[in-house]
Enzyme design. Sequence first.
Site, PDB file in Angstrom:
ATOM      1  N   CYS A 116      31.008  37.527  43.054  1.00 26.23           N
ATOM      2  CA  CYS A 116      31.719  38.528  43.854  1.00 26.23           C
ATOM      3  C   CYS A 116      30.769  39.414  44.643  1.00 26.23           C
ATOM      4  O   CYS A 116      31.153  39.983  45.673  1.00 26.23           O
ATOM      5  CB  CYS A 116      32.624  39.368  42.964  1.00 26.23           C
ATOM      6  SG  CYS A 116      31.740  40.141  41.587  1.00 26.23           S
TER       7      CYS A 116
ATOM      8  N   ARG B  80      36.980  38.037  52.027  1.00 25.58           N
ATOM      9  CA  ARG B  80      37.573  39.328  51.658  1.00 25.58           C
ATOM     10  C   ARG B  80      38.375  39.879  52.841  1.00 25.58           C
ATOM     11  O   ARG B  80      39.471  40.397  52.682  1.00 25.58           O
ATOM     12  CB  ARG B  80      36.476  40.340  51.271  1.00 25.58           C
ATOM     13  CG  ARG B  80      35.731  40.041  49.988  1.00 25.58           C
ATOM     14  CD  ARG B  80      36.615  40.122  48.768  1.00 25.58           C
ATOM     15  NE  ARG B  80      37.279  41.406  48.627  1.00 25.58           N
ATOM     16  CZ  ARG B  80      36.764  42.479  48.024  1.00 25.58           C
ATOM     17  NH1 ARG B  80      35.563  42.411  47.466  1.00 25.58           N
ATOM     18  NH2 ARG B  80      37.460  43.607  47.924  1.00 25.58           N
TER      19      ARG B  80
ATOM     20  N   HIS C 126      40.285  43.001  39.492  1.00 26.04           N
ATOM     21  CA  HIS C 126      39.792  43.055  40.879  1.00 26.04           C
ATOM     22  C   HIS C 126      40.560  41.986  41.679  1.00 26.04           C
ATOM     23  O   HIS C 126      39.993  40.977  42.100  1.00 26.04           O
ATOM     24  CB  HIS C 126      38.278  42.815  40.899  1.00 26.04           C
ATOM     25  CG  HIS C 126      37.607  43.224  42.173  1.00 26.04           C
ATOM     26  ND1 HIS C 126      38.287  43.790  43.248  1.00 26.04           N
ATOM     27  CD2 HIS C 126      36.308  43.137  42.570  1.00 26.04           C
ATOM     28  CE1 HIS C 126      37.425  44.037  44.221  1.00 26.04           C
ATOM     29  NE2 HIS C 126      36.226  43.656  43.841  1.00 26.04           N
TER      30      HIS C 126
END
Length: 310
Positions: free
Chosen positions: A269, A297, A138
Amino acid sequence: MATSLAEQPVLKMSAPDLRSDLDLSIEETMRLLRLAIDMKRDPAHYATALQGRSLSLLFEKPSLRTRLTFELAIQQLGGYAVTSIGMIGDREPLKDVARNLDRWTQGIVARVFAQATIEGLAEWSRVPVINALSDMFHPCQALADVQTVLERFGRFDGLKLAYIGDGNNMAHSLLLTAGRLGMQVAVAAPEGYQPDAGVLAMAREAGVQFTITADPAEAAEGAHAVYTDVWASMGQEAEAEERKRIFAPYQVNDALMARAAGDSIFLHCLPAKRGQEVTDSVMESAQSAIFDQAENRLHAQKALLLMLLK
Ligand code: CP
Ligand code: NVA
């Protein structure tokens, strides 16, 4: 006279895609983080940087943060996104999907089960492919995470990241991104759920300083950042009850956080299962940086899009 970062040309990434964390060199990752921090400070300056560019967003799995932040990221750079939800390659070969998308859009962002789907899209499409989570990696989340660490501590060297829980895609990306930037990474996971041997070999090859233990207290000792993720990832729902039993000793709670450094932060996350991998108390504590991560993000992905698509 030195020009501001915003005045300097954006240097493209040397790799054509972000298939895993390793497609960004350490220098490129640092450049991306400086750009992300500048974009966060002065978003207006970048409002037309990708004017008219479009992005395909493909999702085989659910998403809140990744989907919305990529949609916002491309919009805030002057472009736009189109989204498709469903298994990629179910109705036609992957190589045909890739060669449709590259006729319409200038980049492909894909959230998939198999890493091979990312590799296949990258092989067949003529436009950049971004891994928005696979079962192995990720990388976009790891970029936001290291941005959060850099903003809090101003450095990576001499910092310890403790990752507590499942040795999953998140653990892999943190080993490769935070580890290559100079953080010491301590992973605590039960036997049988430790990070993939191939990823550990990649980390070792890249010179990452890491330890793997089954003892969460040992990993958390003196850590500057304590990180956890869900015990059952997307696609592992059938194992959720068994995993709850196996991972119970790996909960990040106040007692575990007390072992970390005095100025430590808590990272996740998200989405989180409060009461399982982390307590409500830690999520809501002053040490918790979870919403900074979520905000970053957006900024980290804006920088990534600029470095890949410009
Ligand atoms: N952290 C993360 O990727 O969140 P989503 O699954 O909501 O996109
Ligand atoms: N490990 C989790 C991360 C979610 C952002 C999963 O793959 O479901």
